[in-house]
Design an enzyme around this catalytic site. Structure first.
Site, PDB file in Angstrom:
ATOM      1  N   SER A   1      35.867   9.836  22.435  1.00  0.00           N
ATOM      2  CA  SER A   1      34.847  10.032  21.407  1.00  0.00           C
ATOM      3  C   SER A   1      34.750  11.501  21.012  1.00  0.00           C
ATOM      4  CB  SER A   1      33.488   9.564  21.929  1.00  0.00           C
ATOM      5  OG  SER A   1      33.551   8.204  22.294  1.00  0.00           O
TER       6      SER A   1
ATOM      7  N   GLU B   1      27.339   5.287  23.773  1.00  0.00           N
ATOM      8  CA  GLU B   1      27.082   4.307  22.732  1.00  0.00           C
ATOM      9  C   GLU B   1      28.316   3.411  22.547  1.00  0.00           C
ATOM     10  OE1 GLU B   1      25.647   4.376  18.066  1.00  0.00           O
ATOM     11  OE2 GLU B   1      26.091   6.248  19.101  1.00  0.00           O
TER      12      GLU B   1
ATOM     13  N   CYS C   1      32.348   4.034  13.697  1.00  0.00           N
ATOM     14  CA  CYS C   1      32.530   4.928  12.550  1.00  0.00           C
ATOM     15  C   CYS C   1      33.732   5.847  12.737  1.00  0.00           C
ATOM     16  CB  CYS C   1      31.265   5.711  12.263  1.00  0.00           C
ATOM     17  SG  CYS C   1      30.634   6.601  13.666  1.00  0.00           S
ATOM     18  N   ASN C   2      34.189   6.027  13.970  1.00  0.00           N
ATOM     19  CA  ASN C   2      35.332   6.906  14.202  1.00  0.00           C
ATOM     20  C   ASN C   2      36.673   6.198  14.322  1.00  0.00           C
ATOM     21  OD1 ASN C   2      34.126   9.410  14.124  1.00  0.00           O
ATOM     22  ND2 ASN C   2      33.313   9.154  16.194  1.00  0.00           N
ATOM     23  N   ARG C   3      36.646   4.884  14.467  1.00  0.00           N
ATOM     24  CA  ARG C   3      37.924   4.203  14.692  1.00  0.00           C
ATOM     25  C   ARG C   3      37.845   2.717  14.381  1.00  0.00           C
ATOM     26  NH1 ARG C   3      35.575   5.298  19.272  1.00  0.00           N
ATOM     27  NH2 ARG C   3      36.889   7.003  19.949  1.00  0.00           N
TER      28      ARG C   3
ATOM     29  N   THR D   1      11.742  18.287   7.591  1.00  0.00           N
ATOM     30  CA  THR D   1      12.783  17.872   6.647  1.00  0.00           C
ATOM     31  C   THR D   1      14.057  18.716   6.741  1.00  0.00           C
ATOM     32  OG1 THR D   1      11.697  19.248   5.009  1.00  0.00           O
ATOM     33  CG2 THR D   1      11.195  16.899   4.974  1.00  0.00           C
ATOM     34  N   GLY D   2      14.020  19.790   7.527  1.00  0.00           N
ATOM     35  CA  GLY D   2      15.244  20.568   7.738  1.00  0.00           C
ATOM     36  C   GLY D   2      16.205  19.774   8.610  1.00  0.00           C
TER      37      GLY D   2
END
Lengths: 387, 387
Positions: A106, A113, A49-51, A188-189
């Site tokens: 990262s 990951e 998702c970052n690269r 849910t917060g």
């Protein structure tokens, strides 16, 4: 020579990165397409998702071919694509690969990951026969380096986020036989949600989450049978069964008071209550309940601060390991062509006198190079004796 | 290893430098004294108006011995002495010696007077047997380098000062047979004085200098029979004999007007008039006098500006030469011990296989070093073929 073309969070916004993302099918297709080029002998496409990064190995023309093909494949004009690119060549590409594989590139420094993602990108290319000798050496060594850092340092085992620290307390809580029952008040917060996800990443844990019944826009997805949602008002009814209770609401009132808790739960049972709210959610007096331990936000913030210091030290150690392994990888790549040339070299130097060779060296190299050669000569003397 | 202890215009005022100056006798005495130390195998004492520098060669203790002895010899407390010192060791001492010898450390960049001073300092030590192998190599190579820069570049032949440029015009003025007669109007002023000194540095030139009779504090020393002093008011009487007239007064009036000059001098004779004053001393109209050439301050400032550009280019060239020669000197010093060890090294490596040696090297050195070694190996292949 290996090259890397990188579209990452350093230069490109998320929109650009999305436009430049590769699905698994696209990876296979792109690798196949690029391998048809004469200049290219290896391709690995990494997409997180970052690269989006494409590693290519081959002749000098390889990086140019890569850019043109990537622009064409994604329907982006080459001139525009160039704006978002970082290009790495040779040793800087090797260094970048090591950084990425070890999680040094990262957002969360040292996260592991990414290692799995690099490995799977590599495997896709390997299966297509799109990994040449050099790339194979470099990726394998980068994986080994990341593993060594993971094993020999506490970099990836030193969380800084409160949510991870809370989850770690849950995992560490000892309970003989049976599963752990955990209540998350305010599930849910944002914080409650992250904590819940973290907790559920390990087995043997059941979560009871409270929600406010008047909130009609409840959108949290409750997946699997390990999560039960109950009305906030009914929380005390379930509390006796709980081993652990976590509260993370943003409200101004106590979510757990000493009076009500004492009425509802059996004393003597070992319980862990964790209050990560500001202002506090849990009445500090609940510590009086027999068997109950209470950690508040101060406890976690101290932990996080200590971990930051640990993490910085571990980072230094990890850097030392990375430099060492990177140097070894570069050596292997640099040395490799000479193994094939060994017989030819032996013939060239056969019967040559050491002094003749040394004088030739002295007359042709710079003083800096001469010092390295002579230092190596001195080293050889002792390495031979040791060997 | 060579060291240098320097008290120079960089750190020490003229008072300090004077206190630390060495006469020829003191040099001899100090060299003798220092050579008695076990750690010291060579000493050279260099002393010019801008610096006192002592080069010493020997073991690591040599520089400490030098500092203590120098403080003692000059009656300065060591702690005070240290404030004014620059210390250079090993390669930085060699580099400094080269810079000094080539005039790169001088106030006037590239001046070559310093070379003679370094040579004479070296000779004094050489006569006392106080120059060891290393020092001998380094000083000889520094001299050769300075000579090469002097021969191969125009660094020392590119003057920037107006006084030198004016003197050069005097030297260049062609006159068949007989000596050149030069008048300097304003000889006692700063510029006139410097110009006169410059002119008299070459033979075959007679100077007639004007002084103002009302100046009772005339202190200029008029040396030798090549300078005649005349009253300013009588200048026109002498002008007909002159080949060259230079005017450098600070007054507001013309020192040479066209009217008076035309009356006094024989037309047709080749004459050079140089006006270096601001505001101008010479009536521009005098150019109308037959045979007369006039240069004013603009002419010299343009020359100086052009020379500055030339000098910067020559400086680059000189730097390239210096780096090259410095590198050669360092190589010789670094390599020298190996010549004596050659037989021992031959024995060590006799019968060793090239591949064994290369693998040992790969496993022990850094990637940077490995690259140098392999590059040298490649070089050797072609050097042997050429040789």
């Amino acid at each position: 020579m290996m090259y890397c073309m990188s579209v990452s969070h350093k230069k490109a916004s998320v929109n650009i990165r999305e436009r430049f993302a590769f699905s698994e099918e696209e990876k296979v297709e792109f690798v196949e397409r690029l391998m048809k080029k004469e200049a290219v002998t290896g391709v690995v496409v990494l997409c997180t998702c970052n690269r989006s990064e494409i590693y290519v190995s081959g002749t000098k023309q390889a990086i140019g071919e890569l850019q043109r093909e990537a622009a064409d494949f994604k329907g982006i004009r080459l001139e525009e694509l160039l704006k978002y690119l970082n290009i790495y060549s040779g040793e800087s590409a090797i260094g970048h690969l090591f950084k990425v594989a070890c999680g040094f590139d990262s957002m969360v420094l040292g996260e592991d990951e990414i290692l799995g993602q690099v490995k799977s990108a590599y495997e896709i290319s390997k299966d297509q026969g799109a990994v040449d000798y050099e790339m194979n050496v470099l990726f394998q060594r980068a994986f080994a380096c990341a593993k060594r850092i993971k094993t020999d340092t506490n970099l990836s085992r030193t969380p800084l986020s409160i949510a991870t620290l809370v989850a770690n307390e849950v995992f560490r809580f000892e309970k003989e036989g049976g599963e752990k029952n955990v209540m998350v008040i305010g599930m849910t917060g944002k914080m409650g949600n992250t904590i819940t996800k973290n907790i559920l990443s390990k087995p043997g844990i059941h979560v009871t989450g409270t929600v406010r019944s008047h909130k009609s826009d409840l959108t949290m997805e409750v997946k699997g049978d390990r999560v039960k949602v109950v009305d906030y008002r009914d929380r005390y009814q379930y509390m006796d069964e709980m081993d652990i209770v976590i509260s993370a609401t943003s409200g101004p009132h106590y979510t757990v008071t000493c009076e009500e808790l004492s009425e509802q739960v059996t004393p003597g049972k070992r319980r862990l209550f964790m209050d990560v709210a500001v202002p506090v959610d849990m009445d500090p007096k609940i510590e009086e309940v027999e068997g109950l331990t209470l950690y508040n936000i101060d406890y976690f913030e101290t932990l996080s601060k200590n971990n930051t210091e640990i993490k910085l030290k571990e980072l230094d150690r990890a850097n030392v390991i990375m430099k060492e392994d990177l140097d070894g990888a570069i050596k292997e790549v640099v040395f490799h062509p000479y193994i094939r040339r060994m017989e030819e070299l032996k013939k060239t130097f056969a019967g040559k006198r050491l002094d003749t060779l040394l004088f030739e060296i002295r007359d042709h190299v710079s003083s800096e190079e001469l010092k390295v050669v002579l230092k190596t000569l001195d080293g050889l003397e002792s390495w031979i004796k040791e060997g």
